[in-house]
Motif scaffolding. Structure first.
Motif, PDB file in Angstrom:
ATOM      1  N   PHE A  21       0.829  -1.207   0.000  1.00 36.07           N
ATOM      2  CA  PHE A  21       0.000   0.000   0.000  1.00 36.07           C
ATOM      3  C   PHE A  21       0.862   1.254   0.000  1.00 36.07           C
ATOM      4  O   PHE A  21       0.572   2.220  -0.713  1.00 36.07           O
ATOM      5  CB  PHE A  21      -0.942  -0.004   1.211  1.00 36.07           C
ATOM      6  N   GLY A  22       1.916   1.265   0.779  1.00 37.14           N
ATOM      7  CA  GLY A  22       2.821   2.410   0.795  1.00 37.14           C
ATOM      8  C   GLY A  22       3.481   2.644  -0.551  1.00 37.14           C
ATOM      9  O   GLY A  22       3.606   3.789  -1.010  1.00 37.14           O
ATOM     10  N   THR A  23       3.886   1.566  -1.210  1.00 36.91           N
ATOM     11  CA  THR A  23       4.487   1.679  -2.533  1.00 36.91           C
ATOM     12  C   THR A  23       3.487   2.200  -3.551  1.00 36.91           C
ATOM     13  O   THR A  23       3.830   3.043  -4.392  1.00 36.91           O
ATOM     14  CB  THR A  23       5.036   0.306  -2.981  1.00 36.91           C
ATOM     15  N   CYS A  24       2.267   1.740  -3.479  1.00 42.05           N
ATOM     16  CA  CYS A  24       1.232   2.222  -4.396  1.00 42.05           C
ATOM     17  C   CYS A  24       0.915   3.699  -4.147  1.00 42.05           C
ATOM     18  O   CYS A  24       0.698   4.460  -5.097  1.00 42.05           O
ATOM     19  CB  CYS A  24      -0.026   1.376  -4.270  1.00 42.05           C
ATOM     20  N   CYS A  25       0.903   4.106  -2.891  1.00 42.39           N
ATOM     21  CA  CYS A  25       0.678   5.528  -2.583  1.00 42.39           C
ATOM     22  C   CYS A  25       1.827   6.379  -3.109  1.00 42.39           C
ATOM     23  O   CYS A  25       1.612   7.482  -3.620  1.00 42.39           O
ATOM     24  CB  CYS A  25       0.513   5.734  -1.083  1.00 42.39           C
ATOM     25  N   TYR A  26       3.052   5.877  -3.001  1.00 39.79           N
ATOM     26  CA  TYR A  26       4.213   6.592  -3.526  1.00 39.79           C
ATOM     27  C   TYR A  26       4.114   6.718  -5.051  1.00 39.79           C
ATOM     28  O   TYR A  26       4.372   7.787  -5.605  1.00 39.79           O
ATOM     29  CB  TYR A  26       5.499   5.870  -3.119  1.00 39.79           C
ATOM     30  N   LEU A  27       3.728   5.630  -5.716  1.00 39.79           N
ATOM     31  CA  LEU A  27       3.546   5.672  -7.171  1.00 39.79           C
ATOM     32  C   LEU A  27       2.467   6.674  -7.540  1.00 39.79           C
ATOM     33  O   LEU A  27       2.630   7.455  -8.489  1.00 39.79           O
ATOM     34  CB  LEU A  27       3.182   4.282  -7.709  1.00 39.79           C
ATOM     35  N   LEU A  28       1.380   6.702  -6.790  1.00 39.18           N
ATOM     36  CA  LEU A  28       0.288   7.632  -7.060  1.00 39.18           C
ATOM     37  C   LEU A  28       0.731   9.079  -6.848  1.00 39.18           C
ATOM     38  O   LEU A  28       0.329   9.965  -7.605  1.00 39.18           O
ATOM     39  CB  LEU A  28      -0.920   7.310  -6.181  1.00 39.18           C
ATOM     40  N   SER A  29       1.590   9.318  -5.857  1.00 32.91           N
ATOM     41  CA  SER A  29       2.049  10.684  -5.617  1.00 32.91           C
ATOM     42  C   SER A  29       3.004  11.157  -6.707  1.00 32.91           C
ATOM     43  O   SER A  29       3.060  12.340  -7.017  1.00 32.91           O
ATOM     44  CB  SER A  29       2.724  10.794  -4.248  1.00 32.91           C
ATOM     45  N   LYS A  30       3.751  10.231  -7.297  1.00 34.57           N
ATOM     46  CA  LYS A  30       4.698  10.591  -8.346  1.00 34.57           C
ATOM     47  C   LYS A  30       4.070  10.613  -9.735  1.00 34.57           C
ATOM     48  O   LYS A  30       4.481  11.369 -10.609  1.00 34.57           O
ATOM     49  CB  LYS A  30       5.884   9.611  -8.363  1.00 34.57           C
ATOM     50  N   LYS A  31       3.098   9.756  -9.949  1.00 39.50           N
ATOM     51  CA  LYS A  31       2.522   9.579 -11.282  1.00 39.50           C
ATOM     52  C   LYS A  31       1.030   9.326 -11.126  1.00 39.50           C
ATOM     53  O   LYS A  31       0.611   8.220 -10.806  1.00 39.50           O
ATOM     54  CB  LYS A  31       3.221   8.400 -11.953  1.00 39.50           C
ATOM     55  N   THR A  33      -1.843   8.360 -12.547  1.00 34.27           N
ATOM     56  CA  THR A  33      -2.395   7.684 -13.719  1.00 34.27           C
ATOM     57  C   THR A  33      -3.443   6.664 -13.273  1.00 34.27           C
ATOM     58  O   THR A  33      -3.600   6.402 -12.083  1.00 34.27           O
ATOM     59  CB  THR A  33      -1.281   6.964 -14.509  1.00 34.27           C
ATOM     60  N   ALA A  34      -4.121   6.104 -14.266  1.00 34.50           N
ATOM     61  CA  ALA A  34      -5.186   5.138 -13.961  1.00 34.50           C
ATOM     62  C   ALA A  34      -4.634   3.902 -13.265  1.00 34.50           C
ATOM     63  O   ALA A  34      -5.257   3.391 -12.315  1.00 34.50           O
ATOM     64  CB  ALA A  34      -5.905   4.728 -15.242  1.00 34.50           C
ATOM     65  N   GLU A  35      -3.477   3.426 -13.710  1.00 34.20           N
ATOM     66  CA  GLU A  35      -2.931   2.222 -13.086  1.00 34.20           C
ATOM     67  C   GLU A  35      -2.525   2.475 -11.636  1.00 34.20           C
ATOM     68  O   GLU A  35      -2.708   1.617 -10.773  1.00 34.20           O
ATOM     69  CB  GLU A  35      -1.757   1.642 -13.878  1.00 34.20           C
ATOM     70  N   ALA A  36      -2.005   3.662 -11.348  1.00 30.34           N
ATOM     71  CA  ALA A  36      -1.630   3.987  -9.970  1.00 30.34           C
ATOM     72  C   ALA A  36      -2.865   4.088  -9.082  1.00 30.34           C
ATOM     73  O   ALA A  36      -2.850   3.622  -7.931  1.00 30.34           O
ATOM     74  CB  ALA A  36      -0.841   5.293  -9.936  1.00 30.34           C
ATOM     75  N   GLY A  42      -6.972  -0.902  -4.852  1.00 29.02           N
ATOM     76  CA  GLY A  42      -6.939  -2.342  -4.594  1.00 29.02           C
ATOM     77  C   GLY A  42      -6.118  -2.710  -3.381  1.00 29.02           C
ATOM     78  O   GLY A  42      -6.540  -3.518  -2.545  1.00 29.02           O
ATOM     79  N   SER A  43      -4.939  -2.100  -3.253  1.00 28.30           N
ATOM     80  CA  SER A  43      -4.090  -2.439  -2.103  1.00 28.30           C
ATOM     81  C   SER A  43      -4.641  -1.852  -0.808  1.00 28.30           C
ATOM     82  O   SER A  43      -4.500  -2.464   0.258  1.00 28.30           O
ATOM     83  CB  SER A  43      -2.661  -1.964  -2.342  1.00 28.30           C
ATOM     84  N   GLY A  44      -5.287  -0.700  -0.862  1.00 29.83           N
ATOM     85  CA  GLY A  44      -5.888  -0.117   0.335  1.00 29.83           C
ATOM     86  C   GLY A  44      -7.034  -0.951   0.860  1.00 29.83           C
ATOM     87  O   GLY A  44      -7.123  -1.230   2.064  1.00 29.83           O
ATOM     88  N   ILE A  45      -7.910  -1.356  -0.029  1.00 32.34           N
ATOM     89  CA  ILE A  45      -9.026  -2.209   0.389  1.00 32.34           C
ATOM     90  C   ILE A  45      -8.507  -3.577   0.832  1.00 32.34           C
ATOM     91  O   ILE A  45      -9.004  -4.162   1.790  1.00 32.34           O
ATOM     92  CB  ILE A  45     -10.073  -2.335  -0.736  1.00 32.34           C
ATOM     93  N   GLY A  46      -7.480  -4.071   0.149  1.00 29.99           N
ATOM     94  CA  GLY A  46      -6.867  -5.333   0.555  1.00 29.99           C
ATOM     95  C   GLY A  46      -6.266  -5.260   1.948  1.00 29.99           C
ATOM     96  O   GLY A  46      -6.373  -6.202   2.741  1.00 29.99           O
ATOM     97  N   CYS A  87      -9.051  -5.054  -8.918  1.00 35.76           N
ATOM     98  CA  CYS A  87      -8.594  -3.677  -9.160  1.00 35.76           C
ATOM     99  C   CYS A  87      -7.075  -3.616  -9.172  1.00 35.76           C
ATOM    100  O   CYS A  87      -6.470  -3.001 -10.065  1.00 35.76           O
ATOM    101  CB  CYS A  87      -9.126  -2.727  -8.091  1.00 35.76           C
ATOM    102  N   PHE A  88      -6.439  -4.233  -8.185  1.00 34.31           N
ATOM    103  CA  PHE A  88      -4.983  -4.211  -8.122  1.00 34.31           C
ATOM    104  C   PHE A  88      -4.379  -4.920  -9.331  1.00 34.31           C
ATOM    105  O   PHE A  88      -3.427  -4.420  -9.943  1.00 34.31           O
ATOM    106  CB  PHE A  88      -4.486  -4.861  -6.831  1.00 34.31           C
ATOM    107  N   ALA A  89      -4.917  -6.073  -9.681  1.00 36.98           N
ATOM    108  CA  ALA A  89      -4.386  -6.828 -10.814  1.00 36.98           C
ATOM    109  C   ALA A  89      -4.547  -6.064 -12.125  1.00 36.98           C
ATOM    110  O   ALA A  89      -3.642  -6.063 -12.966  1.00 36.98           O
ATOM    111  CB  ALA A  89      -5.064  -8.194 -10.903  1.00 36.98           C
ATOM    112  N   ALA A  90      -5.685  -5.401 -12.313  1.00 34.09           N
ATOM    113  CA  ALA A  90      -5.896  -4.614 -13.533  1.00 34.09           C
ATOM    114  C   ALA A  90      -4.904  -3.456 -13.598  1.00 34.09           C
ATOM    115  O   ALA A  90      -4.305  -3.193 -14.651  1.00 34.09           O
ATOM    116  CB  ALA A  90      -7.329  -4.091 -13.587  1.00 34.09           C
TER     117      ALA A  90
END
Length: 117
Positions: A21-31, A33-36, A42-46, A87-90
């Motif tokens: 989840f932390g890595t996904c949040c970091y990706l979202l803060s940097k980029k 995009t839809a995949e982020a 997905g990782s937050g709900i997981g 969601c995460f897999a997509a």
């Protein structure tokens, strides 16, 4: 003391969902995009469903809930967890596809050794 140790050992399994989840949040803060976004959702709900699976046995034992109610909670949580995993897999699939496309574009920019005169 024994129940505290058992609780701490059960909480060790939360480390990897927190890292993801932390890595996904970091990706979202940097980029942004839809995949982020998909991967972060997905990782937050997981992570939340993982916490639910850890804490529900304590909640059930303190309330002496019947099995039918417990099975309903687990069924709903399983469905929510499945949707989060999709969601995460997509998002991950879109990310990998985009990375591979970028690598092919970069490779095509350089001439091959047999293309030189």
């Amino acid at each position: 003391m024994n129940s505290i140790f058992a609780t701490l050992m059960s909480m060790i399994s939360i480390i990897s969902p927190c890292i993801i989840f932390g890595t996904c949040c970091y990706l979202l803060s940097k980029k942004n995009t839809a995949e982020a976004v998909l991967m972060t959702i997905g990782s937050g709900i997981g992570l939340l469903t993982h916490l639910f699976y850890i804490l529900v046995p304590y909640w059930i034992s303190s309330r002496n809930m019947p099995y039918t109610d417990v099975s309903k909670y687990y069924t709903v949580t399983g469905i929510i967890s499945f949707i989060a995993s999709i969601c995460f897999a997509a998002g991950f699939l879109i990310l990998v596809t985009n990375i591979l496309k970028k690598n092919n574009i970069i490779k095509d920019q350089f001439p091959k050794s047999n293309d030189l005169p």
